[in-house]
Design an enzyme around this catalytic site. Structure first.
Site: not given
Lengths: 149, 537
Positions: A78, A85-87
């Site tokens: 991620n 960041i993939c959040l």
């Protein structure tokens, strides 16, 4: 624009009472810019690593999310090679009730539980899905290589 | 003034106070609630904060349930509690910190037990303690926490009498007030709003078990009207005449005096007539016109509706802004009559004042939106600020906006300059590389590519946006290289594609770096090959 009280307050709290495994210090010349250090969570492939991040509070904060990026190289499905960041809470799931502390705790939690089904680094996610053990090993190697102080 | 307050200010021994403090804070601004409003999901926020949030999103910041401004309701009791807590926080904190310090010094003194002074001090403590524990217990119970450390002692209670009682009183405020409103026949002071005097009067008997005191003269009309849930402010245009909750003094018990038209409690009206109006004197207790009291509780304070800015042209928007100010002065009177009690001059001072209407549409839109937000938020406050303060806030906003605009403009220009330079430098570099590559290619293949046909625009520094210009230039510069390396060609193609999507600027940069690296390798390779070849002929 003057610095909103909330940011001052958060900065003070982060200094006075830091969350375990997380440190965030504001730049003196730009109080909206933070140097962050997150310790790799135990029982994760990133254990023992010390990860540097940068965090920036945009003008609209807290109405819009802070911008967070890894500066240390990390092998994580991620997090891409530019450190982005993939959040969800950093994007559409942001809420002004969240704060720097909660964001960083979420990032720390993301390290503990990589989610290859919602990847940002496709090759890493693929690796993770096909051979999790090997991927974890690579992540450990990367942690040793890049994230040990 | 300690304007950065936080729940962590409270000593650990007083955890319940810390809890109260954090519960009374807005999750958005982390300040003590100002004009608390509750959403349908029962989460509370400052009116202003949640309005700003709901301008952008339509979910609750705490639980993400869908919501909207129309579902907001004032939380009057909570707002009052927050206000009272604000009033007493500072001195309460001092008291508490002092107490903690004393406890420590007391412990020290007890272990040493050698100083006469310390003994003295200790006995004083004991005395005070007896008077104070009760209050602390009452207040911490209000916070919903059961485990009250019996060791708490608050010395100096006498000095801080007022504050502590405020705190206690207000937590149980609504019930007490309702009770009073019921029993009280009439007031000596007239319907003045809940005053400090009346609070501390009854506050001195504030232990919870004391019987309801009928005597304290609380002005009944104002209690009734203050207790009136004004949640229907503007959001529902004209609510049907709902039956009043039985606990609240019904409005109709107030009647207009036929002579002086002041609001008089009905049972008192005859006495009032005989004693004052027919005798030609003024009743000192009742000097508020009936109309005004009735008006306060009616939904007259209409919120300013939001506008759909896109359908308005500049002229219309300008007019709206000017009207805003007029409405403001109009509202000032009504708001004023509710709480601020007409500082008499508000209405005159702002009668003719509209909001400024200069600037472009963007600025006017923002200005209007800002004013609507702070005005409507002010309507939700139980202690609204006078319109003059809103106008001051707007002035400050105006200045900040101007500053912001100029700063942004400067930053943008600086950034553009840096980008331009960088771009220019990069292009020079690439042109150089391309030339070298072409040269080596000609040496390598013996064919001279027509560099004249694809002129490299590197001699003039770029002026427009980098992405729009770099794409063609990069493709043209790499034409010669294409002959050499297929990988490079692929990379160039993808780089060009990326360049068109300006938002992927960093990938683009990365790819370009990659391309450069490959080129370098390529160059090195050809160079070595050349050097190998050159000795042969």
């Amino acid at each position: 624009m003057a610095l909103p009280k909330r940011i001052i307050k958060e900065t003070e709290r982060l200094m006075a009472d830091p969350a375990p495994g997380i440190s965030a210090t504001a730049h003196e010349d730009n109080l909206r810019y933070f140097d962050v250090i997150i310790a790799g969570p135990t029982q994760s492939p990133f254990e023992g690593g010390v990860f540097k991040l940068e965090l920036f509070l945009p003008e609209e904060y807290p109405m819009s999310p802070p911008k967070v990026r890894f500066l240390t190289k990390i092998y994580h499905p991620n997090i891409d090679k530019l450190g982005r960041i993939c959040l969800d809470i950093l994007k559409d799931k942001w809420s002004p009730a969240l704060q720097i502390r909660t964001v960083l705790l979420s990032v720390q939690a993301l390290l503990s539980s990589p989610n290859p089904d919602d990847p940002l680094a496709n090759d890493v996610a693929q690796h993770w899905k096909e051979n999790e053990n090997a991927a974890i090993q690579t992540a450990q190697e990367w942690t040793r290589k890049y994230a040990t102080a | 003034m300690n304007d950065i307050s936080d729940p962590s200010d409270w000593p650990a021994e007083y955890a319940p106070l810390k809890d109260i403090d954090s519960h009374l804070r807005c999750p958005i601004c982390k300040e003590l609630l100002r004009a608390a409003v509750m959403l349908q999901c029962h989460h509370n926020f400052c009116s202003e904060c949640i309005r700003r949030h709901l301008d952008k999103e339509s979910t609750c910041p705490a639980c993400r349930v869908a919501t909207s401004t129309s579902q907001m309701r004032r939380n009057v009791a909570l707002d009052e509690i927050a206000n009272s807590f604000k009033d007493c926080r500072e001195s309460l904190l001092l008291t508490v910190k002092d107490a903690v310090q004393r406890k420590y010094s007391k412990q020290k003194a007890a272990t040493r037990a050698d100083s006469v002074e310390a003994d003295d001090h200790y006995s004083r403590q004991q005395k005070r303690r007896r008077t104070s524990t009760r209050i602390v217990r009452a207040s911490s119970n209000q916070g919903g926490s059961q485990d009250v450390n019996e060791d708490y002692d608050i010395p100096q209670l006498k000095q801080d009498d007022d504050e502590d009682e405020d705190f206690v009183m207000h937590s149980q405020g609504s019930a007490a007030a309702v009770q009073k409103g019921k029993n009280v026949p009439r007031s000596t002071s007239g319907p003045v709003l809940r005053s400090r005097a009346s609070r501390s009067q009854s506050g001195s008997t504030s232990s919870q078990d004391s019987p309801p005191v009928p005597a304290p003269v609380e002005p009944s009309p104002s209690t009734a009207s203050a207790q009136q849930p004004p949640s229907d402010l503007g959001t529902a245009p004209t609510p049907p005449t709902q039956p009043q909750p039985p606990s609240v003094q019904p409005k109709h018990s107030l009647v207009p005096c036929p002579v002086c038209s002041m609001a008089i409690p009905e049972p008192y009206s005859n006495t009032h007539l005989d004693k004052y109006c027919l005798a030609g004197t003024k009743d000192p207790a009742y000097s508020i016109p009936y109309d005004m009291i009735m008006e306060q509780t009616a939904p007259v304070i209409a919120l300013i509706p939001k506008l759909t800015y896109s359908v308005l042209n500049d002229k219309q928007l300008r007019k709206k802004l000017q009207v805003c100010g007029l409405r403001a002065s109009d509202h000032g009177v009504k708001l004023g009559s509710r709480i601020v009690r007409l500082t008499a001059s508000i209405s005159c001072a702002f009668q003719e004042l509209g909001l400024p209407s200069h600037g472009d549409k963007q600025q006017m839109m923002k200005r209007h939106a800002e004013y609507v937000t702070i005005f409507n938020a002010n309507c939700d406050a139980s202690r609204p600020r006078p319109v003059s303060e809103l106008m001051k806030a707007m002035d400050a906003w105006e200045r900040a906006y101007e500053l912001d605009i100029t700063a942004k403009e400067e930053a943008k220009q600086a950034q553009r300059r840096v980008q331009d330079q960088e771009q220019w430098r990069r292009k020079q570099e690439m042109a150089q590389q391309a030339k070298e590559a072409a040269l080596s290619a000609t040496l390598h293949t013996g064919v001279m590519p027509s560099t004249e046909n694809s002129p490299i625009p590197s001699n003039t520094p770029p002026t427009s946006h980098p992405s729009s210009q770099s794409a063609p230039s990069s493709s043209s510069t790499f034409v010669p290289a294409q002959a050499n390396n297929n990988d490079v060609a692929v990379a160039v193609a993808s780089a060009t594609a990326f360049a068109h999507a300006a938002k992927y600027a960093d990938e683009y940069a990365e790819l370009m770096a990659d391309v450069r690296r490959r080129l370098d390798e390529d160059k090195a390779k050809t160079a070595t090959e050349n050097s190998k070849k050159s000795p042969v002929p």
